[in-house]
Write a protein that holds these residues in place. Structure first.
Motif, PDB file in Angstrom:
ATOM      1  N   ARG A  84       2.143   0.092  -0.890  1.00 50.46           N
ATOM      2  CA  ARG A  84       2.899   0.188  -2.152  1.00 50.46           C
ATOM      3  C   ARG A  84       2.027  -0.014  -3.384  1.00 50.46           C
ATOM      4  O   ARG A  84       2.502  -0.462  -4.422  1.00 50.46           O
ATOM      5  CB  ARG A  84       4.047  -0.824  -2.160  1.00 50.46           C
ATOM      6  N   TRP A 126       0.165   0.591  -6.795  1.00 47.34           N
ATOM      7  CA  TRP A 126       0.603   1.402  -7.929  1.00 47.34           C
ATOM      8  C   TRP A 126      -0.378   1.310  -9.088  1.00 47.34           C
ATOM      9  O   TRP A 126      -1.073   2.266  -9.403  1.00 47.34           O
ATOM     10  CB  TRP A 126       2.007   0.973  -8.358  1.00 47.34           C
ATOM     11  N   GLN A 168       2.459  -3.620  -7.273  1.00 42.07           N
ATOM     12  CA  GLN A 168       3.223  -2.704  -6.439  1.00 42.07           C
ATOM     13  C   GLN A 168       4.108  -1.806  -7.298  1.00 42.07           C
ATOM     14  O   GLN A 168       4.332  -2.075  -8.480  1.00 42.07           O
ATOM     15  CB  GLN A 168       4.080  -3.496  -5.449  1.00 42.07           C
ATOM     16  N   ARG A 169       4.615  -0.731  -6.686  1.00 43.52           N
ATOM     17  CA  ARG A 169       5.458   0.220  -7.417  1.00 43.52           C
ATOM     18  C   ARG A 169       6.688  -0.479  -7.978  1.00 43.52           C
ATOM     19  O   ARG A 169       7.259  -1.375  -7.357  1.00 43.52           O
ATOM     20  CB  ARG A 169       5.890   1.363  -6.500  1.00 43.52           C
TER      21      ARG A 169
END
Length: 694
Positions: A408, A410, A428-429
């Protein structure tokens, strides 16, 4: 159905009360401020009264009709003020009004007077005599729609962009009124469903008018509704609409469900409320709502004052785990659910320092890798998803494989300190789709620099703590070495006199006593160096015994110190070993500063001062070289500063520190070539007082 109507109109009343707050608090559209605030307040009052009537099973009254006329008139007046062309040159009417506007105003007043004069009730609408009144309300709605059309058609393209949502909202409100009353005229009765939905329709016009207020410079307001208030208001508004819809559905389930109607209604309403609570407490939903509000209702994505206060407050919280809090603070800026922090180590590589709601990552990145050099040279926030889709966007960037495979991943936020890469955070996203623009990247970059400063401060504090531990150990070692020096001096003097007095029994006894005392002190010093001794605990001890022991250990030196005990039996709270070392050091200094034919006198007495408790006074007087006031003030108590060739300059410093620690004082007076007087003043220990306290 009365409950549904009550909720519907109550929702409209609450919406217009929220809308009127920024208008009354300083809306800068001076030409329309009064008319818009009046329209909002009258609409809120009208809706609240209808909600009250519905809750008491009443649909309408003469007062309700009067309020509706006032509401329609206020919105029409607002549209006229927004239009601006309400005067006519050469008009003899009051205020130079245009004849059409004057006629419309008179019609409003006549209808309002007729409504207040009669006792018109909703039940009479079924009669043919009520048809003119219904027709009048339909005409008011038509007049409102005509005003909306005139306002929009007479504005420029730029002005239309600003007012189009307000025109849609107000026009929709009048259009629904027209449909309601024409339906009544056609069927000679009121449609309850249309009447109940009217409140929700009016409530839906609130965000349209608010959007127009926020979009126009001429409608701009110095009163800023905070994002927090907007967020909670939107959540409350949406929850109210949801509950209203679910309540209506539950009503129909009960109505058509037969024997199972009540059960179906209860189960359905429980499931609906549970679903609402799940949605409201969902991080993804809250993130989506926050992003949507920032995108559609505010010029900038962030309330920088609130965000920076929250960011600084998170970093400044007490306790450990600053790395976790740094990740949390930066993740909150972009609605990220977690991340990992890498910081540069002494080995010249970036290692995992902290994780916040992220998986394990023990990967190490060399400080001289192309990835780290790119972050340090550009100081850019890197969108890894964008890098995978468009590698040419970040020219010269080489992302390591372990980072591309990180779950995940980002954003990579560099932590820059003094133009150097201190570390980086991988976020993370986001919970909801968020487009990375210049505002977000600038905020993340400055947040990274702020976090780097806090993390560097923590590292410096940890390094300082370690340095202080070494300093404390070295300081103790210095004191130990100082005591060893004194012991060596005693043993050397005894060894020098051994050949001369070896047959003297008294000298032999003194020598054995001195050797035994020296051995015991050396054992204590070794215990301190190995840190195996227990913490020192002050105990009541007889001062006379401590002073006599210190004088006895210096009796082999010349001039031989003389002791005078004026007040025997006094006690103080202290550690025997340390107090003896302090007194012995002061006596040793006095002997070394005095010639052989001089005198060193020690006096043990009692000091009494007005308003002060009694104290023990140990006075050490010598007839030695003496010291100047400048030397006493600037050098005497300065550590590691000594006039002796073999001295360490810490004896007097240690003596004053320990005496102060006991609550006493070390006083010194001296005159060059005449001698020096040291006075050790210690609080007197009272056994009776101690027993009372215990």
């Amino acid at each position: 159905m009365t409950n549904i109507a009550a909720y519907s109109y109550a929702l409209a009343a609450a919406g217009y009360l929220l809308l009127v707050l920024p208008v009354l608090s300083g809306w800068s559209g001076r030409n329309q401020r009064g008319t818009l605030s009046a329209a909002c307040l009258l609409t809120a009052l009208w809706a609240a009264w209808l909600a009250w009537d519905a809750s008491h099973a009443r649909f309408w009254s003469a007062f309700t009709g009067s309020l509706e006329i006032l509401r329609d008139g206020a919105w029409s007046l607002f549209l006229v003020a927004l239009l601006g062309h309400w005067r006519s040159e050469g008009s003899r009417l009051p205020f130079g009004l245009r004849p059409s506007l004057f006629a419309a105003g008179c019609a409003y007043l006549v209808l309002l007077g007729a409504m207040l004069a009669g006792h018109f009730r909703f039940e009479l609408l079924n009669a043919l005599g009520a048809l003119p009144v219904v027709t009048a309300f339909a005409c008011l709605a038509v007049y409102g729609m005509l005003l909306v059309e005139q306002v929009y058609r007479n504005k420029t393209i730029e002005e239309r962009w600003a007012i189009k949502f307000a025109c849609l909202g107000i026009g929709g409100m009048f259009a629904y009124d027209f449909y309601l009353y024409t339906n009544m005229m056609l069927f000679r009765e009121l449609n309850p469903e249309l009447w109940n939905a009217r409140g929700v329709i009016n409530a839906l016009t609130v965000p349209l008018v608010a959007a127009s207020m926020a979009r126009s410079k001429s409608w701009s307001t110095p009163f800023v509704v905070s994002r927090r208030v907007m967020f909670h208001s939107a959540a409350l508004f949406g929850s109210a609409i949801y509950l209203l819809a679910m309540g209506s559905a539950g009503y129909y389930l009960r109505f058509f469900g037969g024997r199972w109607g009540t059960v179906m209604q209860a189960a359905f309403l429980f499931g609906a409320v549970s679903l609402l609570l799940v949605i409201l407490f969902s991080g993804t939903f809250r993130s989506w709502l926050k992003v949507s509000i920032n995108k559609h209702f505010f010029r900038y994505n962030y309330d920088y004052r609130e965000e920076w206060m929250r960011f600084t407050r998170t970093l400044s919280e007490r306790g450990p785990n600053l790395g976790d809090r740094a990740i949390q603070a930066m993740a909150a800026l972009v609605e990220s659910p977690g991340g990992t922090l890498w910081l540069r180590s002494d080995a010249g590589r970036y290692e995992t320092r902290a994780r916040w709601h992220a998986s394990e990552a023990d990967t190490v990145e060399p400080a001289n890798s192309p990835f780290c050099r790119f972050l340090e040279s550009t100081q850019w926030v890197v969108d890894l998803d964008e890098f995978v889709a468009r590698p040419d966007k970040y020219e010269g960037l080489a992302v390591p494989d372990w980072l591309l495979e990180y779950p995940r991943r980002w954003l990579v936020v560099p932590l820059i300190l003094h133009e150097k890469l201190f570390g980086f955070v991988v976020l993370q996203r986001a919970r909801s789709p968020l487009k990375l623009n210049w505002e977000i990247t600038d905020l993340l970059e400055i947040a990274g620099s702020q976090a780097a400063g806090h993390l560097a401060q923590e590292d410096a504090a940890n390094a300082l703590m370690v340095a202080r531990q070494f300093e404390s150990f070295n300081r103790m070692s210095t004191f130990v070495v100082h005591d060893l020096k004194n012991l060596v001096a005693q043993l050397s003097l005894m060894n020098a006199n051994a050949e001369k007095h070896k047959d003297n029994p008294e000298f032999q006894r003194d020598m054995l006593e001195t050797l035994n005392h020296s051995v015991q002190k050396m054992k204590l010093l070794l215990q301190k160096l190995s840190r195996t001794e227990n913490a020192e605990k002050p105990l009541p001890l007889a001062v006379e015994q401590v002073v006599r022991q210190a004088v006895a250990l210096k009796s082999a030196f010349e001039p031989r110190p003389q002791l005078v005990v004026e007040v025997p039996g006094m006690k103080v709270m202290a550690d025997r070993e340390r107090l003896e070392r302090v007194v012995g050091h002061l006596i040793q200094n006095a002997i070394e500063a005095t010639p052989r034919d001089g005198h060193v006198m020690i006096r043990l007495g009692r000091r009494e001062a007005d308003g002060q408790p009694d104290a023990v006074e140990i006075e050490i007087v010598d007839t030695g070289e003496g010291m100047s006031e400048e030397f006493i003030r600037e050098r005497l108590f300065k550590p590691f500063d000594s006039t002796k060739s073999a001295g360490m300059g810490i004896g007097v410093f240690e003596s004053r520190e320990y005496i102060t620690e006991l609550g006493g004082a070390l006083e010194v007076t001296s005159r060059p070539a005449l001698g020096t007087t040291f006075k050790v003043v210690l609080p007197l220990y009272h056994e009776a007082a101690a027993a009372t306290i215990s």
